[in-house]
Design a protein around this motif. Structure first.
Motif, PDB file in Angstrom:
ATOM      1  N   MET A 785       0.821  -1.207   0.000  1.00  0.00           N
ATOM      2  CA  MET A 785       0.000   0.000   0.000  1.00  0.00           C
ATOM      3  C   MET A 785       0.855   1.258   0.000  1.00  0.00           C
ATOM      4  SD  MET A 785      -2.955  -1.282  -0.228  1.00  0.00           S
ATOM      5  CE  MET A 785      -4.111   0.034   0.140  1.00  0.00           C
ATOM      6  N   LYS A 786       2.052   1.181   0.588  1.00  0.00           N
ATOM      7  CA  LYS A 786       2.954   2.341   0.590  1.00  0.00           C
ATOM      8  C   LYS A 786       3.325   2.730  -0.828  1.00  0.00           C
ATOM      9  CE  LYS A 786       7.435   3.880   2.416  1.00  0.00           C
ATOM     10  NZ  LYS A 786       8.633   3.494   3.216  1.00  0.00           N
ATOM     11  N   ASP A 787       3.529   1.725  -1.719  1.00  0.00           N
ATOM     12  CA  ASP A 787       3.860   2.023  -3.118  1.00  0.00           C
ATOM     13  C   ASP A 787       2.753   2.800  -3.807  1.00  0.00           C
ATOM     14  OD1 ASP A 787       6.217   0.675  -2.770  1.00  0.00           O
ATOM     15  OD2 ASP A 787       5.489  -1.208  -3.638  1.00  0.00           O
ATOM     16  N   ALA A 788       1.503   2.600  -3.365  1.00  0.00           N
ATOM     17  CA  ALA A 788       0.368   3.291  -3.978  1.00  0.00           C
ATOM     18  C   ALA A 788       0.002   4.576  -3.253  1.00  0.00           C
ATOM     19  CB  ALA A 788      -0.838   2.365  -4.006  1.00  0.00           C
ATOM     20  N   GLY A 789       0.796   4.989  -2.273  1.00  0.00           N
ATOM     21  CA  GLY A 789       0.555   6.262  -1.609  1.00  0.00           C
ATOM     22  C   GLY A 789      -0.220   6.178  -0.317  1.00  0.00           C
ATOM     23  N   PHE A 790      -0.487   4.985   0.189  1.00  0.00           N
ATOM     24  CA  PHE A 790      -1.256   4.836   1.425  1.00  0.00           C
ATOM     25  C   PHE A 790      -0.302   4.687   2.610  1.00  0.00           C
ATOM     26  CE2 PHE A 790      -4.113   3.429  -1.907  1.00  0.00           C
ATOM     27  CZ  PHE A 790      -5.322   3.990  -1.531  1.00  0.00           C
ATOM     28  N   ARG A 791      -0.644   5.367   3.710  1.00  0.00           N
ATOM     29  CA  ARG A 791       0.160   5.304   4.926  1.00  0.00           C
ATOM     30  C   ARG A 791      -0.756   5.014   6.108  1.00  0.00           C
ATOM     31  NH1 ARG A 791       3.219   5.779   1.352  1.00  0.00           N
ATOM     32  NH2 ARG A 791       5.145   6.990   1.194  1.00  0.00           N
ATOM     33  N   PRO A 792      -0.368   4.014   6.942  1.00  0.00           N
ATOM     34  CA  PRO A 792      -1.183   3.768   8.139  1.00  0.00           C
ATOM     35  C   PRO A 792      -0.812   4.723   9.262  1.00  0.00           C
ATOM     36  CG  PRO A 792       0.605   2.167   8.017  1.00  0.00           C
ATOM     37  CD  PRO A 792       0.729   3.039   6.791  1.00  0.00           C
ATOM     38  N   GLY A 793      -1.822   5.098  10.059  1.00  0.00           N
ATOM     39  CA  GLY A 793      -1.563   5.925  11.229  1.00  0.00           C
ATOM     40  C   GLY A 793      -1.125   5.069  12.408  1.00  0.00           C
ATOM     41  N   GLN A 794      -1.012   5.711  13.563  1.00  0.00           N
ATOM     42  CA  GLN A 794      -0.619   5.007  14.774  1.00  0.00           C
ATOM     43  C   GLN A 794      -1.838   4.350  15.410  1.00  0.00           C
ATOM     44  OE1 GLN A 794       2.454   4.557  15.929  1.00  0.00           O
ATOM     45  NE2 GLN A 794       3.290   5.694  14.162  1.00  0.00           N
ATOM     46  N   ALA A 795      -1.638   3.124  15.871  1.00  0.00           N
ATOM     47  CA  ALA A 795      -2.719   2.443  16.569  1.00  0.00           C
ATOM     48  C   ALA A 795      -2.990   3.131  17.894  1.00  0.00           C
ATOM     49  CB  ALA A 795      -2.350   0.982  16.803  1.00  0.00           C
ATOM     50  N   GLN A 796      -4.253   3.369  18.215  1.00  0.00           N
ATOM     51  CA  GLN A 796      -4.639   4.054  19.446  1.00  0.00           C
ATOM     52  C   GLN A 796      -5.104   3.036  20.470  1.00  0.00           C
ATOM     53  OE1 GLN A 796      -7.388   7.233  18.770  1.00  0.00           O
ATOM     54  NE2 GLN A 796      -6.307   8.010  16.959  1.00  0.00           N
ATOM     55  N   GLU A 797      -4.441   3.056  21.620  1.00  0.00           N
ATOM     56  CA  GLU A 797      -4.816   2.130  22.680  1.00  0.00           C
ATOM     57  C   GLU A 797      -6.012   2.658  23.439  1.00  0.00           C
ATOM     58  OE1 GLU A 797      -1.481   1.469  25.144  1.00  0.00           O
ATOM     59  OE2 GLU A 797      -0.246   0.543  23.557  1.00  0.00           O
ATOM     60  N   LEU A 798      -6.800   1.766  23.997  1.00  0.00           N
ATOM     61  CA  LEU A 798      -7.955   2.155  24.795  1.00  0.00           C
ATOM     62  C   LEU A 798      -7.503   2.771  26.115  1.00  0.00           C
ATOM     63  CD1 LEU A 798     -10.270  -0.939  24.274  1.00  0.00           C
ATOM     64  CD2 LEU A 798     -10.476   1.308  23.209  1.00  0.00           C
ATOM     65  N   ALA A 799      -8.269   3.738  26.549  1.00  0.00           N
ATOM     66  CA  ALA A 799      -7.968   4.363  27.838  1.00  0.00           C
ATOM     67  C   ALA A 799      -8.120   3.344  28.952  1.00  0.00           C
ATOM     68  CB  ALA A 799      -8.892   5.553  28.065  1.00  0.00           C
ATOM     69  N   GLU A 800      -7.440   3.621  30.040  1.00  0.00           N
ATOM     70  CA  GLU A 800      -7.480   2.704  31.167  1.00  0.00           C
ATOM     71  C   GLU A 800      -8.916   2.558  31.672  1.00  0.00           C
ATOM     72  OE1 GLU A 800      -5.355   2.115  35.545  1.00  0.00           O
ATOM     73  OE2 GLU A 800      -4.799   3.792  34.248  1.00  0.00           O
TER      74      GLU A 800
END
Length: 883
Positions: A785-800
């Motif tokens: 997907m990076k070759d096609a211009g797509f970038r993943p964001g950071q995974a967000q952890e659930l609050a405590e």
């Protein structure tokens, strides 16, 4: 649809044909502990019997008709003709009467009226029929809850059509045996044949003829109005060959309700149907339906039934005169009228005039038995006088007791002769049906079960013979097969070349090959010759390839293509040199074969040429690209792209395709050739299959490594095989990669449309189920997907303290600059003012230097440079749409 209240026991389910009434009755009966359904035809009773047997098992289901009785000891569900069903319902939990509107029929109406009035189930009773019956149901059965069911499909008037132009899956309806035969003969000549259905045929013969149509062996069926009662056929169009019939008294025009009953056979369940008339070859005025008739049929608006025929169902048998008087009595209920004199009553009155017969009827038991003999159906349809003579001979044996088994066996044996023409076999079938009825009576024949089995066996033999005669006369299997070959399924026909050179299509001979020239069968008619030549033209390549294969195998043995050479084992037979195009290599025979005599060498060379043409068939999509490049419609820009694709065997990187020079209006032209313009590649999907890739390798046109089965995803190799793109440590076929890119862009488009509702949206989620199902690892997917211009964001952890599935990772997209080669530019951001050089590719809402003047307007919403709202997507939409 109105639903009955919980305490309702009688339901009248009314509506036109194709409303599922019979299916509903079957479902309701199977939901009860026991049940019985009365049908108008033995054929329909048998069809439903087979269905219920599949649901409940044969040991619980019975079939009872005048000519057949299958009654297991523990039977709980009974399928009968209306005459054979119990008058009061027999104490069953469920009782149904099908086609109850036949109470208005002149011959059998009194039977249906009696069942409508008296046949009741302990728990539920169902009356099925046309909507025209509603007034009589409300008058005669006021406690019934009336339900109206709409037709599943639409019925449309199609006007008048010539017989030779009837669409496939049509039924032609005629009202005389002569006209049925005439229509079937014409269809045999023009369309290869037709099935024939008439009331005079036995149920078994009708079944076989219906199966001939249902299986698709013929596309047409010619029938009398018997088709309108209970035959469920895959008919899409009904054509009337006549609009009048003889009803036993006079020749009259069909009523709109009768037309509607027949036309309603067109279109089953959700498939729409049409109806019309036949034109041409007719004396007098053209055959046309009036506007009122068409409106009534299309909208199922018919005149209501205002009377039902009635006859005393339980007459007295004190004396012959008393019996006749009761049968001719008038009904005392409003809405019921005396039934016209049916053939059983006519026979009774004629034989009552015979002093010898009348004198012998000395007790109520004999009078009852005599009346039962008079009720023998006139299967031969010879009229009351001829049928009365047959009943008189029968009564001469019955009066003294039972008919001897030897006598019955002799009569059945005589009638079981299967020689003769169609009319002869029909006469024997009618006679054997009479004996089948006689053998079903409980006290008429000695060794009843054995004689009944013999009668059924003789009927089955005669039915098979009659079906064969009808098929031989009205079905030209060769023409029928060739007619199908003219349609879209021509490629599915089985074409075979026999050892003697005969050409067979679906086991039917159409001609033979003389060398490599096709010669039509000499005995073919002029119409067949045209069809044969057309069929041969469609299949000539396959025929010649088969001929060449056989010739080459006889002369040289098994051959193969390897490294641009034709080999037999390790021996060189020929070399494939560069020809006019990559898909058309030139064959150069080995020098050793040049020593053959010229005639033999020329013959062998021609065979090799045809053999090679057959071997090159998988490259047809590549050949289509080469031929399209020569088409003036393509233009210079598209021609350059096509030549690039052809030179690179159907795949090229997007940046090498020169898309900036291809006009948008040429994209449909490319789509018709199977060219897909993808996010990173331009390719022809048909050339990514195993057969063409392997052939390109063997021809020496593509020296890259080969993945034999062309799996969607493979483990990484040192060299990426032809047709694949690297994805991390794996490789993915480029059409599968494009599928992933387009799925991601669809998710991105959805997120962009909902941006106004979610102003804090910083990206878009991607469903990873598709790449996972392909076998692509997460890290390989991210790399691709990076070759096609797509970038993943950071995974967000659930609050405590919060539980549940993790929030989806949000992705962003930015068009890769390498996607735009050869002078292409990223789409400019659209502003009210003229865009400046450095503004291109920047987020909307900013300009160099001063901020835009937005006084009096709401401040512009800030957009992330890599988010979903960028105008780059709008600029690329035409490039990324499905090709």
């Amino acid at each position: 649809m109105n639903r009955p209240p919980a305490d309702s026991r009688i339901r009248a389910v009314l509506g036109p044909t194709n409303t599922g009434k019979t299916h509903l009755a079957i479902e309701r009966m199977c939901g009860h502990s026991s049940g019985v359904i009365g049908f108008p035809l033995r054929l329909l009773a048998r069809e439903v019997y087979d269905k219920v047997c599949r649901i409940k098992g044969e040991n619980q289901v019975a079939l009872i008709t005048g000519e057949e009785r299958i009654e297991p000891p523990n039977a709980r569900y009974f399928l009968c003709t209306a005459e054979a069903m119990p008058r009061d319902g027999g104490g069953k939990a469920f009782v149904a009467l099908d086609e109850a509107q036949l109470g208005a029929d002149r011959e059998r109406g009194h039977i249906f009226t009696d069942r409508l009035l008296h046949a009741r189930g302990r728990e539920e009773t169902m009356l099925l029929g046309s909507g025209t019956l509603e007034p009589m149901v409300r008058q005669l059965v006021p406690e019934a809850h009336v339900e109206e069911r709409p037709r599943f499909s639409t019925l449309t008037y199609a006007g008048s059509t010539k017989l030779s132009r009837l669409p496939p899956r049509s039924a032609v309806v005629a009202f005389s045996v002569e006209q049925v035969y005439q229509m079937a003969e014409l269809l045999r000549r023009f369309r290869g044949g037709a099935a024939v259905v008439m009331g005079a045929l036995s149920p078994d013969t009708r079944n076989r003829q219906v199966e001939l149509f249902q299986s698709g062996e013929v596309d047409y069926i010619v029938a009398t109005d018997a088709i309108g009662m209970g035959l469920n056929l895959d008919v899409r169009h009904v054509a009337f060959a006549a609009l009048s019939k003889f009803d036993g008294l006079k020749q009259r025009r069909l009523t709109p309700a009768e037309m509607g009953q027949i036309a309603g056979r067109a279109g089953r369940h959700q498939t729409d149907g049409s109806f019309g008339t036949l034109s041409g070859n007719r004396r007098g005025a053209p055959l046309e339906m009036s506007e009122d008739e068409v409106y009534a049929i299309e909208n199922h608006r018919f005149a209501p039934v205002t009377r039902l025929f009635w006859r005393e169902p339980d007459p007295r048998f004190d004396r012959l005169e008393v019996l006749i008087g009761d049968l001719e009595a008038k009904p005392q209920v409003e809405g019921l009228v005396p039934a016209p004199e049916a053939i059983d009553l006519a026979v009774l009155k004629r034989l009552a005039e015979n002093p010898q017969i009348a004198a012998g009827l000395t007790s109520p038991g004999l009078v009852r038995r005599f009346w039962e003999a008079c009720q023998l159906p006139d299967f031969r349809q010879q009229g009351a006088d001829a049928h009365a003579r047959f009943v008189a001979r029968l009564w001469a044996d019955l009066q003294g007791g039972h008919i001897g088994a030897d006598f019955v066996a002799a009569r059945i044996g005589e009638l079981g002769n299967v020689s003769g023409d169609i009319d002869t076999l029909q006469g024997r079938l009618a006679a054997i049906r009479s004996w089948a009825y006689i053998c079903q009576r409980p006290d008429w024949v000695l060794a009843r079960d054995e004689m009944a089995a013999r009668a059924r066996a003789a009927e089955a033999k005669l039915s098979d013979a009659l079906h064969q005669r009808l098929t031989e006369r009205f079905v030209n299997r060769r023409t029928s097969v060739l007619m199908k070959g003219m349609g879209k399924d021509a490629g599915l026909l089985r074409v075979k070349l026999e050892d003697d050179g005969r050409v067979m299509v679906e086991d039917q001979p159409i001609g033979h090959l003389e060398g490599f020239r096709f010669v039509v069968d000499a005995d073919a008619s002029s119409e067949e010759r045209k069809l044969m030549l057309a069929a041969a033209e469609k299949h000539m390549a396959a025929l010649l390839a088969a001929k060449a294969q056989k010739l080459v195998a006889d002369e040289l043995g098994d051959l193969r293509i390897e490294r641009g050479q034709i080999l037999r084992g390790d021996q060189l037979v020929g070399t494939l040199e560069k020809g006019k195009s990559p898909s058309r290599p030139r064959l150069v025979m080995a020098k050793e074969l040049g020593q053959l005599d010229p005639a033999h060498r020329s013959r062998l060379e021609g065979a090799l040429e045809h053999w090679l043409e057959g071997q090159l068939a998988p490259l047809a999509p590549l050949r289509a690209l080469e031929e399209a490049a020569l088409d003036p419609e393509a233009g210079t820009e598209v021609r350059a792209l096509l030549l690039t694709l052809a030179d690179r065997n159907g795949t090229t990187r997007r940046e090498d395709a020169g898309l900036a020079h291809v006009p948008k209006e040429k994209r449909p032209f490319l789509r018709r050739l199977g060219v897909t313009i993808g996010s990173l590649d331009v390719f022809v999907s048909a050339l990514l299959k195993p057969a063409p890739r392997a052939l390109l390798k063997r021809l020496g046109l593509d020296n890259r490594s080969l993945q034999e089965n062309m799996a969607a995803v493979i483990e990484g190799a040192q060299h990426v095989p032809a047709g694949y793109r690297r994805a991390g440590k794996q490789a993915i076929r480029i059409d599968m990669a494009e599928k992933l890119f387009r799925a991601a862009h669809e998710q991105r488009a959805k997120a962009s449309q909902s941006a106004d509702q979610k102003r804090d949206q910083r990206g878009f989620p991607i469903d990873l189920a598709l790449p996972t199902s392909m076998g692509l690892l997460p890290e390989s997917y991210r790399s691709l997907m990076k070759d096609a211009g797509f970038r993943p964001g950071q995974a967000q952890e659930l609050a405590e303290g919060m539980y549940g599935p993790p929030r989806p990772v949000l992705w962003t997209w930015r068009a890769p600059r390498k996607d735009f080669g050869h002078g292409e530019r990223l789409p400019a951001r659209q502003h009210k003012g003229k865009p400046r050089g450095k503004q291109q590719g920047k987020p909307q809402g900013k300009v160099q230097g001063k901020q835009q003047d937005n006084r009096g307007k709401p401040p512009p919403r800030r957009r992330e440079p890599t988010g979903d709202g960028g105008q780059a997507f709008a600029g690329l939409a035409d490039l990324l749409k499905k090709d």
